[in-house]
Design a protein around this motif. Structure first.
Motif, PDB file in Angstrom:
ATOM      1  N   ILE A  72     -30.096 -51.484-111.596  1.00 36.94           N
ATOM      2  CA  ILE A  72     -28.893 -50.804-111.097  1.00 36.94           C
ATOM      3  C   ILE A  72     -29.121 -50.303-109.673  1.00 36.94           C
ATOM      4  N   ARG A  73     -30.298 -49.712-109.419  1.00 35.75           N
ATOM      5  CA  ARG A  73     -30.609 -49.229-108.063  1.00 35.75           C
ATOM      6  C   ARG A  73     -30.562 -50.369-107.058  1.00 35.75           C
ATOM      7  N   LEU A  74     -31.179 -51.489-107.402  1.00 35.83           N
ATOM      8  CA  LEU A  74     -31.185 -52.625-106.501  1.00 35.83           C
ATOM      9  C   LEU A  74     -29.781 -53.196-106.306  1.00 35.83           C
ATOM     10  N   ALA A  75     -29.021 -53.317-107.378  1.00 30.28           N
ATOM     11  CA  ALA A  75     -27.671 -53.852-107.278  1.00 30.28           C
ATOM     12  C   ALA A  75     -26.793 -52.998-106.363  1.00 30.28           C
ATOM     13  N   LYS A  76     -26.990 -51.688-106.401  1.00 32.80           N
ATOM     14  CA  LYS A  76     -26.213 -50.790-105.543  1.00 32.80           C
ATOM     15  C   LYS A  76     -26.697 -50.818-104.097  1.00 32.80           C
ATOM     16  N   SER A  77     -27.952 -51.172-103.877  1.00 32.98           N
ATOM     17  CA  SER A  77     -28.547 -51.097-102.539  1.00 32.98           C
ATOM     18  C   SER A  77     -28.503 -52.398-101.749  1.00 32.98           C
ATOM     19  N   ILE A  78     -28.470 -53.531-102.455  1.00 33.98           N
ATOM     20  CA  ILE A  78     -28.484 -54.816-101.761  1.00 33.98           C
ATOM     21  C   ILE A  78     -27.075 -55.176-101.312  1.00 33.98           C
ATOM     22  N   VAL A  87     -32.046 -73.068-106.449  1.00 33.82           N
ATOM     23  CA  VAL A  87     -33.322 -72.803-105.792  1.00 33.82           C
ATOM     24  C   VAL A  87     -33.675 -71.321-105.912  1.00 33.82           C
ATOM     25  N   MET A  88     -34.947 -71.031-106.157  1.00 33.38           N
ATOM     26  CA  MET A  88     -35.429 -69.651-106.153  1.00 33.38           C
ATOM     27  C   MET A  88     -36.659 -69.581-105.264  1.00 33.38           C
ATOM     28  N   SER A  89     -36.673 -68.584-104.373  1.00 30.21           N
ATOM     29  CA  SER A  89     -37.830 -68.346-103.512  1.00 30.21           C
ATOM     30  C   SER A  89     -38.564 -67.118-104.024  1.00 30.21           C
ATOM     31  N   ILE A  90     -39.856 -67.244-104.281  1.00 29.19           N
ATOM     32  CA  ILE A  90     -40.668 -66.151-104.795  1.00 29.19           C
ATOM     33  C   ILE A  90     -41.440 -65.536-103.630  1.00 29.19           C
ATOM     34  N   MET A  91     -41.230 -64.215-103.437  1.00 26.02           N
ATOM     35  CA  MET A  91     -41.874 -63.506-102.333  1.00 26.02           C
ATOM     36  C   MET A  91     -42.627 -62.290-102.875  1.00 26.02           C
ATOM     37  N   LYS A  92     -43.793 -62.024-102.319  1.00 23.50           N
ATOM     38  CA  LYS A  92     -44.563 -60.848-102.705  1.00 23.50           C
ATOM     39  C   LYS A  92     -43.991 -59.618-102.018  1.00 23.50           C
ATOM     40  N   TRP A  93     -44.119 -58.450-102.679  1.00 19.35           N
ATOM     41  CA  TRP A  93     -43.643 -57.197-102.111  1.00 19.35           C
ATOM     42  C   TRP A  93     -44.519 -56.055-102.599  1.00 19.35           C
ATOM     43  N   ASN A 106     -31.695 -57.019 -97.329  1.00 19.05           N
ATOM     44  CA  ASN A 106     -30.560 -56.740 -96.457  1.00 19.05           C
ATOM     45  C   ASN A 106     -30.759 -57.230 -95.027  1.00 19.05           C
ATOM     46  N   ASP A 107     -31.914 -57.769 -94.713  1.00 18.56           N
ATOM     47  CA  ASP A 107     -32.221 -58.253 -93.367  1.00 18.56           C
ATOM     48  C   ASP A 107     -31.836 -59.727 -93.240  1.00 18.56           C
ATOM     49  N   THR A 108     -30.556 -60.003 -93.372  1.00 17.14           N
ATOM     50  CA  THR A 108     -30.044 -61.370 -93.265  1.00 17.14           C
ATOM     51  C   THR A 108     -28.631 -61.352 -92.712  1.00 17.14           C
ATOM     52  N   VAL A 109     -28.246 -62.416 -92.031  1.00 22.60           N
ATOM     53  CA  VAL A 109     -26.877 -62.514 -91.524  1.00 22.60           C
ATOM     54  C   VAL A 109     -25.957 -63.156 -92.557  1.00 22.60           C
ATOM     55  N   TYR A 110     -26.526 -63.695 -93.632  1.00 25.31           N
ATOM     56  CA  TYR A 110     -25.724 -64.401 -94.621  1.00 25.31           C
ATOM     57  C   TYR A 110     -25.359 -63.496 -95.795  1.00 25.31           C
ATOM     58  N   GLY A 111     -26.194 -63.373 -96.778  1.00 29.05           N
ATOM     59  CA  GLY A 111     -25.943 -62.480 -97.905  1.00 29.05           C
ATOM     60  C   GLY A 111     -24.778 -62.875 -98.787  1.00 29.05           C
ATOM     61  N   LEU A 112     -24.607 -64.178 -99.010  1.00 29.77           N
ATOM     62  CA  LEU A 112     -23.502 -64.631 -99.852  1.00 29.77           C
ATOM     63  C   LEU A 112     -23.682 -64.223-101.309  1.00 29.77           C
ATOM     64  N   ALA A 113     -24.919 -64.213-101.768  1.00 31.04           N
ATOM     65  CA  ALA A 113     -25.193 -63.865-103.163  1.00 31.04           C
ATOM     66  C   ALA A 113     -26.617 -63.330-103.287  1.00 31.04           C
ATOM     67  N   ALA A 114     -26.846 -62.570-104.345  1.00 34.30           N
ATOM     68  CA  ALA A 114     -28.191 -62.049-104.620  1.00 34.30           C
ATOM     69  C   ALA A 114     -28.327 -61.903-106.127  1.00 34.30           C
ATOM     70  N   SER A 115     -29.568 -61.900-106.588  1.00 34.98           N
ATOM     71  CA  SER A 115     -29.801 -61.677-108.015  1.00 34.98           C
ATOM     72  C   SER A 115     -31.033 -60.804-108.185  1.00 34.98           C
ATOM     73  N   VAL A 116     -31.072 -60.099-109.306  1.00 36.20           N
ATOM     74  CA  VAL A 116     -32.188 -59.219-109.628  1.00 36.20           C
ATOM     75  C   VAL A 116     -32.703 -59.609-111.005  1.00 36.20           C
ATOM     76  N   CYS A 117     -34.002 -59.831-111.108  1.00 34.50           N
ATOM     77  CA  CYS A 117     -34.624 -60.155-112.392  1.00 34.50           C
ATOM     78  C   CYS A 117     -35.647 -59.076-112.720  1.00 34.50           C
ATOM     79  N   THR A 118     -35.369 -58.271-113.731  1.00 36.81           N
ATOM     80  CA  THR A 118     -36.278 -57.205-114.129  1.00 36.81           C
ATOM     81  C   THR A 118     -35.982 -56.776-115.559  1.00 36.81           C
TER      82      THR A 118
END
Length: 68
Positions: free
Chosen positions: A58-64, A22-28, A39-51
């Motif tokens: 790299i900035r996002l990977a280090k910050s999330i 599943v992928m959720s698309i959110m505007k920012w 980072n505003d979650t109690v879970y955070g089991l996994a994350a991905s960056v598409c760019t």
């Protein structure tokens, strides 16, 4: 696989982790907003960056805060 478009922060699919393809698309507006929201979650089991921007990836990977 399932893609949810126009997801908002108050939706259950944005607040809870979904197990499955599943992928959720959110505007920012800013990268700092993306990091804060990711980072505003109690879970955070996994994350991905598409760019195409490796520096941004790299900035996002280090910050999330996700995974172990």
């Amino acid at each position: 696989p399932t893609v949810f478009a126009d997801v908002t922060d108050d939706m259950k699919i944005a607040r809870e982790e979904i197990f499955g393809p599943v992928m959720s698309i959110m505007k920012w507006s800013t990268i700092d907003e993306v990091i804060e929201r990711a980072n505003d979650t109690v879970y955070g089991l996994a994350a991905s960056v598409c760019t195409r921007d490796i520096g941004l990836a790299i900035r996002l990977a280090k910050s999330i805060e996700a995974g172990t």
